[in-house]
Structures are given as structure tokens and as C-alpha cells.
Design an enzyme around this catalytic site. Sequence first.
Site, PDB file in Angstrom:
ATOM      1  N   ARG A   1       0.831  -1.216   0.000  1.00  0.00           N
ATOM      2  CA  ARG A   1       0.000   0.000   0.000  1.00  0.00           C
ATOM      3  C   ARG A   1       0.859   1.256   0.000  1.00  0.00           C
ATOM      4  O   ARG A   1       0.468   2.288  -0.563  1.00  0.00           O
ATOM      5  CB  ARG A   1      -0.937   0.010   1.203  1.00  0.00           C
ATOM      6  N   LYS A  25      -6.122   0.653   2.186  1.00  0.00           N
ATOM      7  CA  LYS A  25      -6.982  -0.525   2.206  1.00  0.00           C
ATOM      8  C   LYS A  25      -6.478  -1.532   3.228  1.00  0.00           C
ATOM      9  O   LYS A  25      -5.280  -1.800   3.314  1.00  0.00           O
ATOM     10  CB  LYS A  25      -7.017  -1.166   0.816  1.00  0.00           C
TER      11      LYS A  25
END
Length: 741
Positions: A691, A727
Site C-alpha cells: 500500500r 486498504k
Amino acid sequence: MLNELFGRFDKLAQENDCLRIKILGDCYYCVSGLPVSRPNHATNCVKMGLKMIEAIRLVREATGVNVDMRIGIHTGNVLCGVLGLRKWQYDVWSDDVTLANHMESAGVPGRVHISRCTLMHLNNKFEVEPGYGQDRDQYIKERNTETYLIVPPEHGKVTLRTNGKQQYETDARASARMSKFLDSWGADKPFANLTEYTMAKNIGETSLAMMEASISPGACTADPRQWCKSEDIHSVSLTFHNTGMEVDYNKQPDTAFKYYVSCATLIFLCMAIVQGLMLPRRTGFIVGYGAGLVLFGSLSVISLAETFLGQRWCSNKVITFLARIAGMVTESLVARLGIASVSMATSLILAVVTITECDASERPESSNTTNTASGTGKCDFAPYYIFCSLMALTCCTVFLKVHFMLKFIFMLLAVTSYNLVLHLFDSQVFDYYDLHQYGTASFFMSTRLKGSIYLLVLLITLHILDRQTEHTSRLDFLWKTKFKVEHDEVETMGSLTKVLLENILPAHVAGHFLDSDRHNLGLYHESYSSVCVMFASIPNFKEFYHQNTINKQGLECLRLLNEIIAEFDMLLSKPKFSCVEKIKTIGSTYMAAAGLQPGKEENKVMNDDAEDYYNKPKNNPVDNSRSEHYINIMTEFALNMMNVLEGINRDSFNIFSLRIGINHGPVVAGVIGAQKPQYDIWGDTVNVASRMDSTGEMGKIHVPDKTALVLMNSGFNCTLRGDIKIKGKEHPIRTHFITPS
């Protein structure tokens, strides 16, 4: 658990003619139609997808774990191969591959999501319904691709009841139930058949099979008919068809040659004793056999000098010199042939040369001498010439490694000469002997005829033995040569397999599977308390990649990507980055980790509770120092990658830029997959590092707050970015950009 599940998928892939490409986290990536083109590739993929969903359904209903999967399928063109210098993984690239990835991400759990192109290749074999993938994915919408969902076939429902209630348990118990259920599938362990033991066994089996083929009834040397059926040896001369092999055979040293000379000397000595005792001892005998004994004695001393070398009683320079000559004779084919020829010629000539000394004036003149006692006549010794001739022929055959044709020529010339002596030049010697022994009787066979028969029979017998010995010797050399070639090929393949394995897995993991210890054949997995993980992607490579006739449908673009990744791989060869391990490449993304080193305290095989292990306080100064070292090295590696890419941009006139994400923390490492085992790492640390890459900015290194604190303490310049939502995380996390100094 993941290995058991993907092992099951590997079996399904085999059953449906599919090829697994790679495993990306919990994503299973396979194709049909590679490496062999298959007209029914779309049908194979759909069947594969339906069976995967069925397998997941069985897991869900048997364990009560709410697990499911999305499956996306698209049909199109691909480029396939491997990139880089290390950690090769067979992969596929194209715009159609990218679309297939989006088909999966825009899919529906528990359903097979296909494109219109795939539907056209199914030939109405499956019932479909609209998929509306363009409503869930922007890329599919931009490509204006129609999508569909395969209507799953009807199957029986399985429900598990406990006291009338659906059995959904806590995550820990559900995970245990799933693991137990997956174990019942009996998935193969990675590299279960790849060990040094099996390599050695394969070498032995290959060699044994070759030997069995060589000593089969069709190759038996005892049957002379097989001399004409060899594919490698000439049927008449028994020479090798392969000139190089013939040269190698002749170049062999003959360590037993000294024994051949000793045997020839012994036979010649017996001939001298027989003729000395039974025949007239005239000048010819004394001169001939005297010279012969000197010759054979000298050859024997020279040949046996190596045997005596080193003994206290003969450690002088003469013996050393003779031993050196003997060594040269052993190595030289010409010297051996010369000595053998002289020895054979001497024996054959001296066998009958003294026959001329039987004086005619001393021979019996008529049958009136029959009253003379046997043996008193001067020519009563005639048969001993024949006996000595037979011994001389035997002397020729003791040189086993001399080519049989050379020995046959010597023996044939000798037998011809002997027959001329018997029937032409000195026939009266044998006639007088017969007259003295048998008188005028007409029923007996003459000594001359019997001598010719003896010589001919012995010639044929010795020639057959010489030919069989030659054939056996050459066949033995052929077996050894083929065995060596086969053995070298198997060893080369074993070494190549080991090199390839070490280029797919980290060196210590490859060593684990190559270890002959049979206890190492279980599932390989390790836990590490602190590993630094990096994802480095080239976002603008997607803009650069195009498929057209100018760049050979994207091939030239992949050549440049291969050059970039190869340059990154070359950085790993520097001693400074020895602790950095390349994990894999995902498209244009480069994944690496630092700290996956064997023999460390945290390299604990996860037989304990992983949660307890990770919750233990990590205040050990040594561990903290090691963790900081890994983070610093990985950051320096990332900065070097940026510099390398800048150099490639200058040479190729491009403007590629790296976007890098780094994170550190505990991970689980292991090898999964039965058919194409793959080393990977898992854990929240890996997810956050990914991420950091995907939410980062080009030309910068993006790190979370805890990693930035370590880097700032080490002297790196970090700029606060702020709190961002990623996320998989409930709350935003604070991140920083590393500023190159």
C-alpha cells in the site's frame, strides 16, 4: 493451509489442461493454451474456475468458514517468458493480461466472470447472464468490454448443524477446522521428490538401465554372431566407427603390459629349455637363444622396473631410469607395439631356425636302422620342433591389448613358414623320423601332416580367442565411455537443477530441499520477527507499453523492462546488499525483502502459536540493531535502484520513474504450490509495504511512521506526508517520504 488449497488448485489445473503462472498473495493466476496451443482453452479455463469455486464451497460448508473467491477470465494474445537475472518466474504480459486482471477484481464472489471474447470461444457450452463488470471497474468501462457471469451448475447443498444451529465459530477454531479439512485432501508438498538422494538414485537407475541394456542377450560377447551386429564397432576389424573413440581407445595406458612381457619371456624360456635338452646344441642354437634370452631378459627387467621401484634393495638411479622407461612404454602405443612385434617375431623364428642343424650325413639311410633304439638317431627329435612352434604361437596371444589383426598376421606368416619347412625345405627331417619310428607301414599319418593340422587348429583357436578378447575389451571401453557420458549428463542436469532451484528460491531454502535428510520433506515455513519489505514499481511503464507492429506487439517494450530488472538484479550481487533477497516481479513491480537470513534467532519454524510469538516483547538490543541494519540497507538499495533507472533513462531517452514503498515488521515466509513451488512472504507488513507503493508518488520512497523513525535515527532525511487511509486498515496511518541526500 494456503499450500493445501493451492495444491488442490494445481491438481485441478492438471486435470483441465491449465498452467499455473504464479501465486500473488492469495491470488491464483493460471492460463490455458500455453505452452501448447489448445482450441478449447476457454472451455478449460471456465471448467477450472467452476471446480475451484466448488472446492471453495466444500471448504466453506465443511468448516463453517465464510471464504469465497472471485474468478475473472479473458481470451487474447500474450507474450510469455522470464525477466531479469534472478528469481526467474515464467510470466505472461499483454493488454489482454491486464484486462483479465481487471475481470477478476470486478468479478462477483463465487462466480466466474468472463469477457465477450471468451464467450465467443465457448461455443454455447455454458449458460451465461450479464456480468455488468463495466459498472464496477473503470478500465473495463474504458475498453468498452461486455462481461458475463457463468451460471453455475446445480449441486447438492451441504449443511452442518450443531444443536439445530448453523456452525459458525470463532476465527481461531474455524481456521483449525479448515486446516484439518484441507489436510484430508492430501496435497503434495513442494519439492517432495527433489533431493540429493533422489538425484543420486536417478543417476544409479540411469546407469543400471544402460548396463542392463549393454549386457542383454543381444550384446553378449560369448556369441561370435554378435560381432557382426554392433552399431558402434566394425564387424570385421572390430575398430570403432567413431574415429575419436578409436583414438581414445588406443591412447589408453596398458598397465598390464609388463605382465604380458613376463609371460612371453616365460614361454620363450620354456622353448629354450626344451630345445636345449632335446635338440642338438649347435652354434645356431647357442647364438639364437642366447640373443633371445638377453632380449627377453632386458625387456622383462625394464617392464618390471616400476614394480621394484621404492624397494630398499633397488633404490638406485638405474632402477629409477628403467622405471621411467617402463612408464613411457605403458603410456605409448607405438612402444608397446614395437616391443610386442619384436617379442613375437623372435619367438616364432627361433622355434624352427635350428632345424637346419640336423646333418644329413648323420641321418638314417634306410629302414635297416629300425633295430636302433628309439631316440638314438640324430633326427629322433623332429616332433619337438612342432611343439616349439605351437609354444611360439601361444607366445603371440599373451599380448592381450595388442590388436588381434596384428597378432593374426604374425601367426599366419609363422604357420605358412612352418608348413614350408615341414613340406618343402626340411621335409626329410620329418620323413626320416617317420621312417625310423614306423618303418614302411602305410596306415599311419605322417608327422608333417599332423604338424600342419596342429598348427592350423591352434591358429584358428587362438585367433578366435584373440578376437573375442579384443571385442570384450572394446565393448568394456564402450560401456565405460557411455557410462561416463551418461553419468556426466546426469550430474550436469543435477547441477543445473540445483542452480535453477537456487535461482528460484533463496539459497538457504534451496539447501533445505536439497538436503538428504528425509525429515526435511514437510512444508517449509519460517517466521521472522523483523523483516524490511520493499515494493518498487514503474507506474509510467504502462503508458510506455504498446502493442503494435513497430515494437513487435510489445516485445521491444518487454526487452527494455528486462534490461531494467536485470540492472536491479545486478545490484544484489554487491556484498553490501547480501542480506537483500529478491522475492519476485509483478509486471513492472519489483519486490524484495531484507532480513530473510537463515540461522537467526527469529528464524523459528512456526510450531508455536504465532500470535504469542509476535506479542512477545522485542526489546533485545541485538535484534533491534539487526532490524535497523536491514531497514537502512533496504533504503540504500532503493536509492541505488533510482540511480540505476536514471542511467537507463539517459541511455534509452525515456522518463521512467520509480515509486517505492517500504515497511518493516514480522512476516511469515514459506514455499507453496506442488507443481510449481514458489517462495513468498505474507503478513500485514507485506500488505502495508504494498500500500505504501500504490499510494505513494513517483520518484519518492514512501514509508510508515515507525519505519521513518528508524531511518531518521540513522541519518536519513524524511518529510512528513500526513495521515492517509489505506486498504485493510481501519484507521489512517501516518506516513513519510524519504528525501535523497
